[in-house]
Design an enzyme around this catalytic site. Structure first.
Site, PDB file in Angstrom:
ATOM      1  N   SER A 133       2.058  -0.668  -4.573  1.00  0.00           N
ATOM      2  CA  SER A 133       1.354  -1.221  -3.418  1.00  0.00           C
ATOM      3  C   SER A 133       2.246  -1.170  -2.174  1.00  0.00           C
ATOM      4  CB  SER A 133       0.886  -2.645  -3.729  1.00  0.00           C
ATOM      5  OG  SER A 133      -0.078  -3.103  -2.815  1.00  0.00           O
TER       6      SER A 133
ATOM      7  N   ASP B  11      -0.700   2.761  -7.046  1.00  0.00           N
ATOM      8  CA  ASP B  11      -1.878   2.107  -6.482  1.00  0.00           C
ATOM      9  C   ASP B  11      -1.765   1.725  -5.013  1.00  0.00           C
ATOM     10  OD1 ASP B  11      -4.442   1.711  -7.395  1.00  0.00           O
ATOM     11  OD2 ASP B  11      -4.210  -0.434  -7.524  1.00  0.00           O
TER      12      ASP B  11
ATOM     13  N   HIS C 157      -5.215  -3.629 -10.031  1.00  0.00           N
ATOM     14  CA  HIS C 157      -4.297  -3.123  -9.016  1.00  0.00           C
ATOM     15  C   HIS C 157      -2.850  -3.120  -9.509  1.00  0.00           C
ATOM     16  CE1 HIS C 157      -2.556  -2.254  -5.171  1.00  0.00           C
ATOM     17  NE2 HIS C 157      -2.055  -3.460  -5.006  1.00  0.00           N
TER      18      HIS C 157
END
EC number: 3.1.1.-
Length: 353
Positions: A121, A146, A314
């Protein structure tokens, strides 16, 4: 059962050492918390997502270290976890990328071992900026988990609403762990038990809740006099504050809503940066729909490898650390990077940027 949400505080069960590193510049003294495993082989440098900490890599580290000849370094980024810096409000991509380079320099000096940088992320975005700025002279590979420019930029408009939807406080660390699992933020119970300790902290002082004022307004009848309303409100607020003092023991370590001014700098132009990084690259996605146009073209042109794990949320590396071990195979052009314990092969990972 409630006992399942008991926190795991034994970082030593997942990392061999936990170190506070001093990274000194001309203007500040910065102390970064770093978790390490292994003494030989290439380094997997792990960067966590926004609001998380290095502990989000704990279970992943235990799995990968048991199967691969490597060193693992997971660090708390500035303003996260137990890292302390003089200017914690500066979360620009440039500053955070420089932090990575300085920490590696303190760890390994002028002759660092081969490094594969892996980021999730926000950490994936910082990994790309670090690689693009050439802060790691021995970089051999880049893995992004992700985070994709197109999807990230589209999500920024709704990010504040998402952050507001989360609980502001928790009655206990167990309560925070329970929320993370039941909400689907982390789908792996073992990882949640160790990871949430790096995301929340004990409240320094009680805070008021928006829900309190709303409940107060609802019980006031329209015909009451203004002075009676004021007195009733004060009494209610006092009672609610006392209740908050007793129950709201933990809150988030990082107020992500205050980092909004840096979001665009993390993600805008990320796809182009990723594609131009001159090292083998991997993108690990929780869903194929996350791929934007530039990356779709780049993937078709063979500029990077991609893996999709749709059964995960996620936090791919937390949700399914065991499954990621199935994705080891040769990376063309990286024959010098030997990682697997069972055979001489190059390590390939999945990514989502």
């Amino acid at each position: 059962m409630k006992w399942m949400f008991i926190p795991s505080s034994a970082a030593s069960a997942y990392f061999v050492t936990c170190t506070a590193l001093e990274s000194i510049s001309l203007t500040a003294l910065n102390i970064f918390r770093v978790y390490c495993s292994g003494a030989h082989g290439p380094v997997l440098l792990l960067l966590h997502g926004g609001g998380h900490s290095a502990l989000s890599w704990a279970v992943f580290t235990a799995v990968i270290f048991s199967r691969i000849n490597c060193r693992v370094v997971a660090m708390d980024l500035r303003a996260h976890g137990d890292t302390k810096v003089k200017n914690p409000d500066d979360l620009s991509a440039d500053t955070m990328a420089k932090d990575i380079g300085k920490v590696v320099e303190v760890l390994y000096g002028d002759n660092p071992p081969p490094i594969m940088i892996i980021g999730h992320s926000m950490g994936g975005a910082i990994a790309v900026h670090t690689a693009a700025a050439n802060h790691l002279q021995s970089l051999l590979g880049l893995c992004v988990i992700d985070v994709v420019e197109g999807t990230a930029m589209d999500a920024l408009n709704s990010m504040q609403n998402f952050l507001r939807s989360r609980p502001k406080t928790f009655k206990s660390l167990e309560n925070a762990i329970e929320w993370s699992v039941k909400s689907g933020q982390i789908r792996n119970m073992e990882s949640a038990r160790v990871s949430m300790g790096g995301q929340v902290k004990k409240c320094e002082e009680p805070t008021s809740s928006p829900a309190v004022s709303k409940s107060i307004e609802g019980i006031i009848e329209e015909e009451e006099e203004e002075d009676v309303v004021e007195e009733s409100n004060k009494k209610k607020m006092k009672e609610d504050d006392q209740e908050i003092k007793k129950e709201s023991v933990f809150t988030w370590r990082v107020d992500l809503s205050k980092t909004e001014k840096y979001w665009e700098g993390w993600f805008r132009g990320l796809s182009a940066l990723f594609l131009t990084c001159p090292v083998p690259k991997l993108l690990l996605l929780a869903g194929v729909d996350r791929l934007d146009k530039d990356l779709t073209i780049g993937q078709m042109q063979g500029k990077f490898q991609m893996q999709v794990l749709p059964q995960c949320g996620h936090a791919v590396h937390e949700d399914a650390p065991e499954k990621q071990m199935l994705w080891q195979h040769l990376w063309s052009g990286t024959n010098s990077l030997t990682l697997r314990k069972d055979t001489c092969a190059n390590f390939q990972f999945g990514v989502y940027i």
